[in-house]
Design an enzyme around this catalytic site. Structure first.
Site, PDB file in Angstrom:
ATOM      1  N   GLU A 157     -13.624  -0.513   8.136  1.00 43.59           N
ATOM      2  CA  GLU A 157     -12.940   0.314   7.130  1.00 43.59           C
ATOM      3  C   GLU A 157     -13.970   1.146   6.394  1.00 43.59           C
ATOM      4  O   GLU A 157     -15.047   0.657   6.048  1.00 43.59           O
ATOM      5  CB  GLU A 157     -12.193  -0.581   6.132  1.00 43.59           C
ATOM      6  N   GLU A 185     -12.334  -8.265   2.955  1.00 40.43           N
ATOM      7  CA  GLU A 185     -13.434  -8.033   2.008  1.00 40.43           C
ATOM      8  C   GLU A 185     -13.625  -9.237   1.099  1.00 40.43           C
ATOM      9  O   GLU A 185     -13.109  -9.269  -0.022  1.00 40.43           O
ATOM     10  CB  GLU A 185     -13.161  -6.774   1.164  1.00 40.43           C
TER      11      GLU A 185
HETATM   12  C1  IDC Z   1      -6.474   0.288  -1.778  1.00 40.47           C
HETATM   13  C2  IDC Z   1      -5.344   1.245  -1.503  1.00 40.47           C
HETATM   14  C3  IDC Z   1      -4.480   1.367  -2.746  1.00 40.47           C
HETATM   15  C4  IDC Z   1      -4.049  -0.025  -3.172  1.00 40.47           C
HETATM   16  C5  IDC Z   1      -5.268  -0.925  -3.375  1.00 40.47           C
HETATM   17  C6  IDC Z   1      -4.904  -2.350  -3.737  1.00 40.47           C
HETATM   18  O1  IDC Z   1      -5.859   2.489  -1.108  1.00 40.47           O
HETATM   19  O2  IDC Z   1      -3.334   2.163  -2.478  1.00 40.47           O
HETATM   20  O3  IDC Z   1      -3.337   0.074  -4.420  1.00 40.47           O
HETATM   21  O4  IDC Z   1      -5.999  -0.962  -2.180  1.00 40.47           O
HETATM   22  O5  IDC Z   1      -4.238  -2.959  -2.697  1.00 40.47           O
HETATM   23  C7  IDC Z   1     -10.925  -1.435  -0.073  1.00 40.47           C
HETATM   24  C8  IDC Z   1      -9.824  -2.304   0.422  1.00 40.47           C
HETATM   25  C9  IDC Z   1      -8.528  -1.541   0.485  1.00 40.47           C
HETATM   26  C10 IDC Z   1      -8.402  -0.544  -0.659  1.00 40.47           C
HETATM   27  C11 IDC Z   1      -9.511   0.495  -0.487  1.00 40.47           C
HETATM   28  C12 IDC Z   1      -9.433   1.629  -1.521  1.00 40.47           C
HETATM   29  O6  IDC Z   1     -10.117  -2.919   1.644  1.00 40.47           O
HETATM   30  O7  IDC Z   1      -7.462  -2.471   0.443  1.00 40.47           O
HETATM   31  O8  IDC Z   1      -7.158   0.100  -0.553  1.00 40.47           O
HETATM   32  N1  IDC Z   1     -10.779  -0.193  -0.538  1.00 40.47           N
HETATM   33  O9  IDC Z   1      -9.574   1.131  -2.819  1.00 40.47           O
HETATM   34  N2  IDC Z   1     -12.186  -1.764  -0.162  1.00 40.47           N
HETATM   35  C13 IDC Z   1     -12.875  -0.735  -0.720  1.00 40.47           C
HETATM   36  C14 IDC Z   1     -11.979   0.271  -0.973  1.00 40.47           C
END
Ligand code: IDC
Length: 483
Positions: A401, A309
């Site tokens: 994702e 991202e």
């Molecule tokens: C989130 C995980 C969470 C973690 C956070 C930071 O669910 O446990 O603490 O990342 O690493 C994304 C990202 C993905 C995120 C997810 C939800 O690609 O890494 O995971 N998210 O926030 N993009 C939009 C949402």
């Protein structure tokens, strides 16, 4: 068009077990003759088990560029037969086999390579063919136009060492049916050059939830969930890859093998997030993808996602990054599909005030690529859906994702929005992976906390609301075209 509903995997798993107990052979053909201006080199690699085998053939064009090619060879044993092939049109008459190019791999530049293959059967023995021709010219290996020598014994290219690999997929799994994928127009297409949709799950960060990815959990994903795809999310920061490149690379490779053994595609996610500028990790990306693509080059189940991202950077920076990383992969694995992240956390630019026009007007200079779109159903609704639909008519898009919950990864499932999203993805045949196949204590996780320590993954008793919703969607039969 014929379609195959998804039957049980029992047959496949039995075949795999037999394969593991019997022989696996690898033959790399040396040069047998010197040759003149036009020529070719062929690597023929098989994995063989009682009565059956899977062959991968890499063709290197040593002559002038060709537009359209036919590879010919003869089986040494009368009982050898070509079955289902991929990335070429296969024919056999007596012991003579021909493989003709399909649309997307017909032009082979001078020095260019392409990989094709087939699943076959044998009765008494399964020796490798010893003579190949490309457009009627003998493939004599490493000779070049400037070194003709009729008496030369110059050997061909050095043998490549294939990775330790599980038996090849045969039968009715997603990989066995669809084979090596490629991009055709705005779609992801299978070996029959027909559009398909892959539906599957994303791991959580391997540095935190590695214990959730084991034989039992991946058996559940392949057999109980009937998933097509495992996204392997390797964070780069946050205690990820940068802290131990070798260990994380090995962990990713091991999961590629586990997906392959179960006939699932493996989406290798270089999970950049913070910082959002992919250039911060450019050298790490080159190192990582050089290793992973070399090691997995002969597999048909690997898809590369080069940055998760990007955020806070313009599209031109992402494009620049992609144009430096993609050639590293292509040098090893020329026919793999590569997916490129987009601006604004892979929102096609929408979350930072843009839209997909910036990509359409200035696409990445590479072929066989797709662009990433991510959404979280409780946060992203109609305007995001409209932009995705608009983009999907002009660009190949892969939802690597998404969540059924809010963009924080937590909160309640938004069933109405999630249903609207997945209906749209199904209609547009856009492939997807859901965040996450883990027992994290957050609404996006499919399993209840503590599940991975318990070791039971199949069925519904271990699932959260999100897991139940996703399993119901993913379990419905695939309709992969087979002609
Ligand atoms: C989130 C995980 C969470 C973690 C956070 C930071 O669910 O446990 O603490 O990342 O690493 C994304 C990202 C993905 C995120 C997810 C939800 O690609 O890494 O995971 N998210 O926030 N993009 C939009 C949402």
């Amino acid at each position: 068009m014929t379609t195959i509903p998804r039957p049980s995997r029992r047959h496949l798993l039995l075949a795999g077990t037999v394969g593991a107990l019997t022989l696996a052979s690898t033959a790399v053909l040396p040069a047998v003759n010197a040759s003149a201006a036009s020529g070719c080199a062929v690597t023929y690699t098989t994995s063989s088990w009682q009565g059956g085998f899977s062959a991968n053939i890499t063709i290197k064009n040593l002559g002038d560029a060709v537009n359209g090619w036919t590879l010919g060879f003869g089986f040494p044993d009368a009982g050898q037969r070509v079955g289902q092939g991929w990335s070429a049109t296969w024919q056999q008459s007596g012991n003579a086999v021909t493989a003709r190019n399909v649309d997307w791999n017909g032009s082979l530049p001078s020095g260019g390579t392409t990989s094709i293959g087939f699943n076959g059967t044998w009765t008494t023995a399964n020796p490798a063919p010893t003579a190949f021709t490309l457009n009627g010219v003998a493939c004599t290996g490493g000779t070049t136009p400037t070194t003709p020598s009729p008496t030369s014994t110059t050997p061909g290219p050095p043998p490549t060492t294939p990775p330790p690999t599980t038996p090849p997929p045969t039968g009715t799994t997603p990989v066995a049916i669809n084979g090596q994928l490629h991009v055709c127009g705005t779609k992801l297409c299978n070996r029959y050059d027909r559009a398909i949709q892959l539906r599957g799950m994303s791991t959580h960060g391997l540095q935190w939830f590695g214990a959730c990815y084991n034989d039992a959990s991946l058996d559940a994903l392949a057999n109980d969930w009937q998933a097509d795809l495992l996204r392997i999310s390797m964070y780069v920061q946050e205690q990820g890859y940068e802290t131990n490149p070798t260990a994380f690379t090995n962990q990713v490779n091991a999961l590629v093998d586990k997906a392959e053994a179960r006939g699932m595609y493996a989406l290798v996610d270089f999970h950049t997030l913070t910082p959002g500028d992919p250039m911060y990790n450019l050298e790490r990306a080159k190192t990582f993808f050089a290793a992973v693509s070399a090691r997995n080059a002969s597999k048909t189940n690997v898809i590369y996602e080069i940055t998760n991202e990007p955020n806070g950077v313009g599209w031109s920076t992402i494009k620049n990054y992609a144009e430096q990383v993609i050639p590293v992969i292509r040098a090893n694995d020329p026919d793999a599909v590569v997916i490129v992240g987009t601006r604004g956390w892979s929102s096609l630019g929408v979350s930072e005030g843009g839209n997909s026009d910036e990509i359409v007007n200035n696409p990445v200079n590479a072929s066989n690529i797709m662009y990433t779109f991510h959404f979280y159903a409780a946060s992203h609704k109609d305007n995001y859906r409209a932009e995705l639909e608009r983009a999907a008519g002009r660009l190949p898009v892969f939802v690597t994702e998404f969540g059924t919950v809010s963009y924080t990864g937590d909160g309640a499932v938004d069933s109405a929005s999630s249903t609207a999203w997945l209906d749209l993805l199904d209609r547009l045949k856009i492939s997807y992976a859901n965040w996450t196949y883990s027992d994290a204590a957050e609404g996006s996780a499919a399993f209840r906390p503590g599940t991975c320590a318990g070791g039971t993954y199949a069925g519904t008793s271990v699932l959260t609301a999100s897991g139940t919703f996703m399993r119901n969607r993913i379990r419905t039969p695939d309709t992969f075209p087979t002609s």
